[in-house]
Design a protein around this motif. Structure first.
Motif, PDB file in Angstrom:
ATOM      1  N   UNK A  33       4.808  -5.569 -13.511  1.00  0.00           N
ATOM      2  CA  UNK A  33       5.222  -4.617 -14.536  1.00  0.00           C
ATOM      3  C   UNK A  33       6.438  -3.854 -14.009  1.00  0.00           C
ATOM      4  N   UNK A  34       7.130  -3.143 -14.888  1.00  0.00           N
ATOM      5  CA  UNK A  34       8.297  -2.364 -14.460  1.00  0.00           C
ATOM      6  C   UNK A  34       7.891  -1.313 -13.428  1.00  0.00           C
ATOM      7  N   UNK A  35       6.743  -0.680 -13.640  1.00  0.00           N
ATOM      8  CA  UNK A  35       6.280   0.339 -12.694  1.00  0.00           C
ATOM      9  C   UNK A  35       5.983  -0.277 -11.332  1.00  0.00           C
ATOM     10  N   UNK A  36       5.315  -1.413 -11.315  1.00  0.00           N
ATOM     11  CA  UNK A  36       5.016  -2.085 -10.048  1.00  0.00           C
ATOM     12  C   UNK A  36       6.298  -2.490  -9.330  1.00  0.00           C
ATOM     13  N   UNK A  37       7.279  -2.968 -10.087  1.00  0.00           N
ATOM     14  CA  UNK A  37       8.550  -3.350  -9.466  1.00  0.00           C
ATOM     15  C   UNK A  37       9.228  -2.127  -8.852  1.00  0.00           C
ATOM     16  N   UNK A  80       1.781   9.490  -1.736  1.00  0.00           N
ATOM     17  CA  UNK A  80       1.656   9.340  -3.179  1.00  0.00           C
ATOM     18  C   UNK A  80       2.637  10.244  -3.917  1.00  0.00           C
ATOM     19  N   UNK A  81       2.834  11.439  -3.377  1.00  0.00           N
ATOM     20  CA  UNK A  81       3.771  12.374  -4.014  1.00  0.00           C
ATOM     21  C   UNK A  81       5.186  11.822  -3.973  1.00  0.00           C
ATOM     22  N   UNK A  82       5.586  11.226  -2.839  1.00  0.00           N
ATOM     23  CA  UNK A  82       6.923  10.637  -2.740  1.00  0.00           C
ATOM     24  C   UNK A  82       7.103   9.510  -3.752  1.00  0.00           C
ATOM     25  N   UNK A  83       6.076   8.687  -3.901  1.00  0.00           N
ATOM     26  CA  UNK A  83       6.157   7.585  -4.863  1.00  0.00           C
ATOM     27  C   UNK A  83       6.239   8.132  -6.286  1.00  0.00           C
ATOM     28  N   UNK A  84       5.471   9.165  -6.572  1.00  0.00           N
ATOM     29  CA  UNK A  84       5.521   9.773  -7.902  1.00  0.00           C
ATOM     30  C   UNK A  84       6.916  10.305  -8.207  1.00  0.00           C
ATOM     31  N   UNK A 141       2.145  12.614 -13.548  1.00  0.00           N
ATOM     32  CA  UNK A 141       1.346  11.457 -13.144  1.00  0.00           C
ATOM     33  C   UNK A 141       0.336  11.904 -12.096  1.00  0.00           C
ATOM     34  N   UNK A 142      -0.902  11.465 -12.237  1.00  0.00           N
ATOM     35  CA  UNK A 142      -1.938  11.801 -11.271  1.00  0.00           C
ATOM     36  C   UNK A 142      -1.859  10.878 -10.056  1.00  0.00           C
ATOM     37  N   UNK A 143      -2.319  11.369  -8.910  1.00  0.00           N
ATOM     38  CA  UNK A 143      -2.296  10.557  -7.697  1.00  0.00           C
ATOM     39  C   UNK A 143      -3.141   9.301  -7.858  1.00  0.00           C
ATOM     40  N   UNK A 144      -4.254   9.400  -8.576  1.00  0.00           N
ATOM     41  CA  UNK A 144      -5.092   8.206  -8.746  1.00  0.00           C
ATOM     42  C   UNK A 144      -4.384   7.151  -9.591  1.00  0.00           C
ATOM     43  N   UNK A 145      -3.414   7.574 -10.414  1.00  0.00           N
ATOM     44  CA  UNK A 145      -2.617   6.605 -11.162  1.00  0.00           C
ATOM     45  C   UNK A 145      -1.760   5.787 -10.216  1.00  0.00           C
ATOM     46  N   UNK A 146      -1.198   6.451  -9.196  1.00  0.00           N
ATOM     47  CA  UNK A 146      -0.424   5.741  -8.176  1.00  0.00           C
ATOM     48  C   UNK A 146      -1.315   4.744  -7.454  1.00  0.00           C
ATOM     49  N   UNK A 147      -2.515   5.183  -7.086  1.00  0.00           N
ATOM     50  CA  UNK A 147      -3.461   4.289  -6.403  1.00  0.00           C
ATOM     51  C   UNK A 147      -3.747   3.050  -7.243  1.00  0.00           C
ATOM     52  N   UNK A 148      -3.876   3.251  -8.542  1.00  0.00           N
ATOM     53  CA  UNK A 148      -4.172   2.127  -9.433  1.00  0.00           C
ATOM     54  C   UNK A 148      -3.004   1.140  -9.469  1.00  0.00           C
ATOM     55  N   UNK A 149      -1.785   1.651  -9.609  1.00  0.00           N
ATOM     56  CA  UNK A 149      -0.612   0.775  -9.636  1.00  0.00           C
ATOM     57  C   UNK A 149      -0.470   0.016  -8.311  1.00  0.00           C
ATOM     58  N   UNK A 150      -0.658   0.721  -7.213  1.00  0.00           N
ATOM     59  CA  UNK A 150      -0.524   0.081  -5.905  1.00  0.00           C
ATOM     60  C   UNK A 150      -1.606  -0.972  -5.709  1.00  0.00           C
ATOM     61  N   UNK A 151      -2.808  -0.691  -6.180  1.00  0.00           N
ATOM     62  CA  UNK A 151      -3.902  -1.658  -6.066  1.00  0.00           C
ATOM     63  C   UNK A 151      -3.573  -2.943  -6.823  1.00  0.00           C
ATOM     64  N   UNK A 152      -3.052  -2.809  -8.035  1.00  0.00           N
ATOM     65  CA  UNK A 152      -2.656  -3.994  -8.811  1.00  0.00           C
ATOM     66  C   UNK A 152      -1.532  -4.751  -8.100  1.00  0.00           C
ATOM     67  N   UNK A 153      -0.580  -3.989  -7.572  1.00  0.00           N
ATOM     68  CA  UNK A 153       0.551  -4.599  -6.873  1.00  0.00           C
ATOM     69  C   UNK A 153       0.085  -5.357  -5.638  1.00  0.00           C
TER      70      UNK A 153
END
Length: 229
Positions: free
Chosen positions: A157-161, A177-181, A190-202
């Motif tokens: 996805x664009x976010x994963x890229x 996570x804050x730096x990535x956000x 964006x919540x930190x757990x949202x970052x975790x979810x994107x990274x997990x999919x990636x």
């Protein structure tokens, strides 16, 4: 013009040693004896890399590092007498690119400076980033993994890229996570757990393509790419 190195340390002998070795390697140098002076010199001179001591008067190294990270991505190597794992994790969490413990071999500091400058300059100029088996084509928004069986394109996805490209610019650095956000979701809540979810999919997509261990979790800190995985 050669790279400018800011040496921030209140120990005159340490500054003299680092200054001599940096200049011998062809670098330009400037020195700060306290944290506020380091922040001011960084703002006025825009050095290419900072060698930063932790225990300094006026503002300590943690405070200075946090200020530099709020301003941008200038590479920072922490140079300190603190040799505890928590201190190293603290440095990486705030955004240091490397961590060297006193007493050190000056030639080792020089080698790490060269390595980080090569990565940061190359990443800034490159249109194609390569980290181990990973290739990221920034202009085409394409990413692929090279395996013994051939090249496997990643369906991202664009976010994963965006997350992958951001991390690929500085391999081995731990991104919080804050730096990535802030880098990948500017002006968005964006919540930190949202970052975790994107990274997990990636991570699952990377592993499915054969890059097991490339994207790793640093417990309590964040995520990084391991080129040698």
């Amino acid at each position: 013009m050669s790279s400018l190195i800011l040496i921030a340390d209140d120990e005159g002998e340490i500054v003299e040693i680092l200054d001599a070795y940096m200049r011998r390697e062809g670098f330009r140098t400037v020195a700060a004896s306290d944290g506020q002076q380091a922040v001011d010199l960084h703002a006025s001179l825009k050095p290419d890399l900072v060698l930063l001591d932790v225990r300094m008067p006026v503002r300590d190294g943690w405070d200075v590092l946090g200020e530099l990270r709020r301003r941008g991505e200038t590479p920072v190597i922490m140079v300190t007498a603190l040799d505890q794992d928590l201190d190293k994790l603290q440095a990486l969490r705030i955004g240091a690119d490397d961590y060297i413990v006193k007493p050190f071999k000056p030639i080792e500091v020089v080698a790490r400076v060269h390595a980080i400058l090569r990565r940061s300059v190359g990443a800034a100029d490159a249109k194609v980033l390569r980290v181990g088996p990973l290739e990221v084509q920034l202009e085409n928004y394409l990413a692929a993994i090279f395996t013994p069986d051939g090249k496997r394109r990643l369906d991202l996805t664009l976010t994963e890229f965006r997350i992958l490209a951001h991390m690929a610019r500085i391999p081995l650095r731990v991104f919080t996570r804050i730096e990535i956000m802030e880098a990948c979701f500017p002006n968005q809540d964006v919540l930190e757990r949202t970052i975790d979810s994107h990274v997990s999919h990636l991570r699952r997509k990377l592993e499915s393509a054969g890059a097991v261990g490339l994207l790793t979790n640093v417990r309590g800190v964040g995520y990084r790419l391991e080129p040698d995985a």
